[in-house]
Design an enzyme around this catalytic site. Structure first.
Site, PDB file in Angstrom:
ATOM      1  CE1 TYR A  22       8.271  -7.217 -10.854  1.00  0.00           C
ATOM      2  CE2 TYR A  22       8.198  -7.392  -8.472  1.00  0.00           C
ATOM      3  CZ  TYR A  22       7.595  -7.563  -9.708  1.00  0.00           C
ATOM      4  OH  TYR A  22       6.328  -8.075  -9.794  1.00  0.00           O
ATOM      5  CD  GLN A  48       1.263  -8.286 -13.117  1.00  0.00           C
ATOM      6  OE1 GLN A  48       0.147  -8.342 -13.607  1.00  0.00           O
ATOM      7  NE2 GLN A  48       1.468  -7.853 -11.876  1.00  0.00           N
ATOM      8  CD  GLU A  82      -1.321  -7.772  -9.074  1.00  0.00           C
ATOM      9  OE1 GLU A  82      -0.128  -7.764  -9.430  1.00  0.00           O
ATOM     10  OE2 GLU A  82      -1.711  -7.353  -7.969  1.00  0.00           O
ATOM     11  CD  GLU A 130       4.752 -10.391  -7.788  1.00  0.00           C
ATOM     12  OE1 GLU A 130       5.226  -9.234  -7.828  1.00  0.00           O
ATOM     13  OE2 GLU A 130       3.729 -10.689  -7.149  1.00  0.00           O
ATOM     14  CG  ASN A 188       1.625 -11.184  -3.536  1.00  0.00           C
ATOM     15  OD1 ASN A 188       2.538 -11.670  -4.201  1.00  0.00           O
ATOM     16  ND2 ASN A 188       1.421  -9.867  -3.466  1.00  0.00           N
ATOM     17  CD  GLU A 189       5.411  -8.163  -3.172  1.00  0.00           C
ATOM     18  OE1 GLU A 189       4.971  -7.032  -2.903  1.00  0.00           O
ATOM     19  OE2 GLU A 189       6.231  -8.353  -4.096  1.00  0.00           O
TER      20      GLU A 189
HETATM   21  O1  AHR Z   1       3.735  -7.045 -10.123  1.00  0.00           O
HETATM   22  C1  AHR Z   1       3.286  -5.879  -9.514  1.00  0.00           C
HETATM   23  C2  AHR Z   1       3.314  -5.966  -7.994  1.00  0.00           C
HETATM   24  O2  AHR Z   1       4.619  -6.116  -7.544  1.00  0.00           O
HETATM   25  C3  AHR Z   1       2.595  -7.141  -7.388  1.00  0.00           C
HETATM   26  O3  AHR Z   1       1.235  -6.938  -7.260  1.00  0.00           O
HETATM   27  C4  AHR Z   1       3.237  -7.263  -6.052  1.00  0.00           C
HETATM   28  O4  AHR Z   1       3.224  -8.568  -5.549  1.00  0.00           O
HETATM   29  C5  AHR Z   1       4.636  -6.729  -6.284  1.00  0.00           C
HETATM   30  O5  AHR Z   1       4.987  -5.786  -5.334  1.00  0.00           O
END
Ligand code: AHR
Length: 506
Positions: A252, A357, A39, A308, A185-186
């Site tokens: 995450y 990332q 990103e 992600e 995205n999101e």
């Molecule tokens: O990876 C960092 C951020 O986490 C991304 O930009 C977003 O999609 C997520 O909230």
């Protein structure tokens, strides 16, 4: 679930048995499970991948040579770009044409950093083409227009027409190849704060105008749920399932979204085990999303893409706020191994994952500082797992004891996975225990005549060990020699405490 595990027991020194049960019906581990995410965030693109052709840092057409080499070694199958949250504020036309004429922009999501747009569409697609990486484009739905996204696809993939002419003026005659297209995205958050019902309609509209030009075939991906938001998947599958090829999921390994997330390099043993429990919960989460998808798509046409995932710790003190720069230890390596092992169990439905990332951000493969580069423990897990890409999953049983960890979760003492390609079995084993070595026995007699074994190991003296600039690598791959096969074909593996091993058996 193919993994059979005993309920919580006291840790024992008895050998753990892993039994391979190869099956012609087992799914392939699509190589895209090993995808990456880059990103426009902190030093991921600028300084991490791209320094520009004028830089004194050794580069090829602006891409760092050391990073290119690391990318090649990982055999990256797919790269997601340009975001993340950034994607929904990115206007692609600002990133084409002569670099000196491109407008500057403020990266509002990530520290308000001003970017010069020198890394844009041509730079991304040329990078993917050079390295044989499948590009995964994340389109702007939140602040863009349908026409803008439709024209981007046309610019990239059309042979002729106004957008193709623009591309040709910018020095690229032939279209590029584009398969994976993310429509936002999101979208429940930074991508527009939509409700699922509203976004389902928006998604249907946007995807209508993203065309297949000249034999290019798009795989259209709807913006999916965060972690435990099963309602998002339910509504999307119900209202837009027929219009998508895939839907995403973000998960995450993070303590929570407010307050401190904990330091990347300073943590307790309790934190270490909690982290593994949290990362393994992705298995339950994926299963629940898959169950919903099965209801609306029993044939499994629509893929679930965990585009992600990874650890999210506090930013390193002294780094730019909002750039999400964190160090990476053996704990992160363990998260990588356990997550990949888990994804292998779901490859009937999970067709891609992208760790967040690639460089300098969150659970990165590598860190850069000026002209220096450090490969992280996570990088080495991805490197040792390369043979699993596009191999056939091998179902197995393992009788590992379980450890109870904080928040009512459990972690296996030994986590495992296996695959086979061209008659070669790849077996990965992770000893999560911080103190005790573990012995694993794998009967191979009925599978392979006179098996021969080689392997690699990633281990460290402490869970918080990491690789740092200007120092010899503290965590790196080494040949593994503690695997022996007896005359009956019984493979005995001795795993040191805190270690990840990949064996090649043929
Ligand atoms: O990876 C960092 C951020 O986490 C991304 O930009 C977003 O999609 C997520 O909230």
């Amino acid at each position: 679930m193919l993994l059979s595990l005993l309920s919580a027991v006291a840790l024992s020194a008895a050998p753990i048995t892993m039994t391979l049960e190869p099956s012609a019906d087992a799914p392939m581990i699509q190589k895209e499970i090993y995808g990456q995410f880059a990103e426009h965030l902190g030093g991921c693109i600028y300084g991490g991948i791209w320094v520009g052709p004028e830089s004194s840092i050794p580069n090829t057409d602006g891409y760092r040579n050391d990073v290119l080499q690391a990318m090649r070694e990982l055999q990256i199958p797919v790269l997601r770009w340009p975001g993340g949250c950034f994607a929904d504020e990115y206007h692609w036309m600002d990133g084409i044409g002569p670099r000196s004429e491109r407008p500057r922009m403020v990266n509002n999501n990530w520290g308000g950093t001003v970017e010069d747009n020198s890394f844009g569409t041509n730079e991304f697609f040329n990078l993917c083409e050079m390295l044989g990486i499948e590009p995964y484009l994340s389109g702007n739905v939140g602040s863009g227009t349908v026409a803008e996204l439709a024209q981007w696809v046309e610019y990239i993939t059309a042979e002729d027409g106004p957008m193709a002419r623009l591309r040709k003026q910018n020095g690229r005659e032939k279209p590029w190849h584009l398969k994976y297209l993310g429509v936002g995205n999101e979208s429940w958050g930074c991508g527009g704060n939509f409700t699922p019902d509203y976004y389902a309609n928006v998604y249907r509209r946007y995807q209508t105008y993203c065309r297949n030009f000249n034999g290019n075939h798009l795989y259209k991906i709807a913006s999916g749920a965060s972690d435990y938001d099963y309602n998002w998947t339910e509504v999307m599958m119900k209202n837009a399932g027929h219009h998508m090829d895939g839907i995403s999921l973000h998960y995450y390994t993070v303590t929570g979204w407010s307050g401190s997330k904990g330091a990347a390099t300073n943590f307790t043993e309790d934190d270490y085990y909690w982290t593994l429990g949290k990362c393994l919960e992705v298995g339950d989460v994926v299963k629940k999303h898959c169950d919903i998808m099965d209801k609306y798509d029993p044939k499994g046409r629509v893929g679930l893409l965990v585009d992600e995932w990874g650890t999210w710790w506090d930013e390193e003190p002294g780094t730019v706020p909002g750039h999400l720069y964190q160090q990476n230890t053996m704990r992160d390596a363990m998260v990588a191994a356990l997550s990949l092992n888990t994804f292998h169990n779901f490859t009937k439905r999970v067709k891609m994952t992208n760790i967040a990332q690639f460089a300098n951000v969150l659970q990165a493969m590598l860190l850069t500082k000026d002209d220096q580069m450090v490969l992280t423990p996570t990088y080495y897990v991805f490197k040792m797992y390369v043979p699993h890409q596009d191999a056939q999953f091998v179902p197995f049983q393992i009788d590992s004891p379980m450890r109870d960890v904080r928040d009512n979760r459990q972690v296996p003492i030994v986590s495992a996975t296996a695959s086979v390609k061209d008659g070669v079995y790849t077996i990965s084993l992770a000893n999560t225990d911080l103190k005790e070595a573990q012995t694993v026995q794998i009967p191979l007699g009925t599978l392979i005549k006179k098996p021969s074994v080689s392997g690699e190991i990633l281990t460290a003296s402490d869970m918080a060990v990491y690789n740092d600039f200007g120092k010899a690598e503290a965590v790196t791959l080494k040949p593994f020699t503690s695997a022996k096969v007896d005359k009956n074909g019984l493979l005995t593996v001795t795993l040191p405490a805190l270690s990840i091993v990949t064996l090649s058996v043929k």
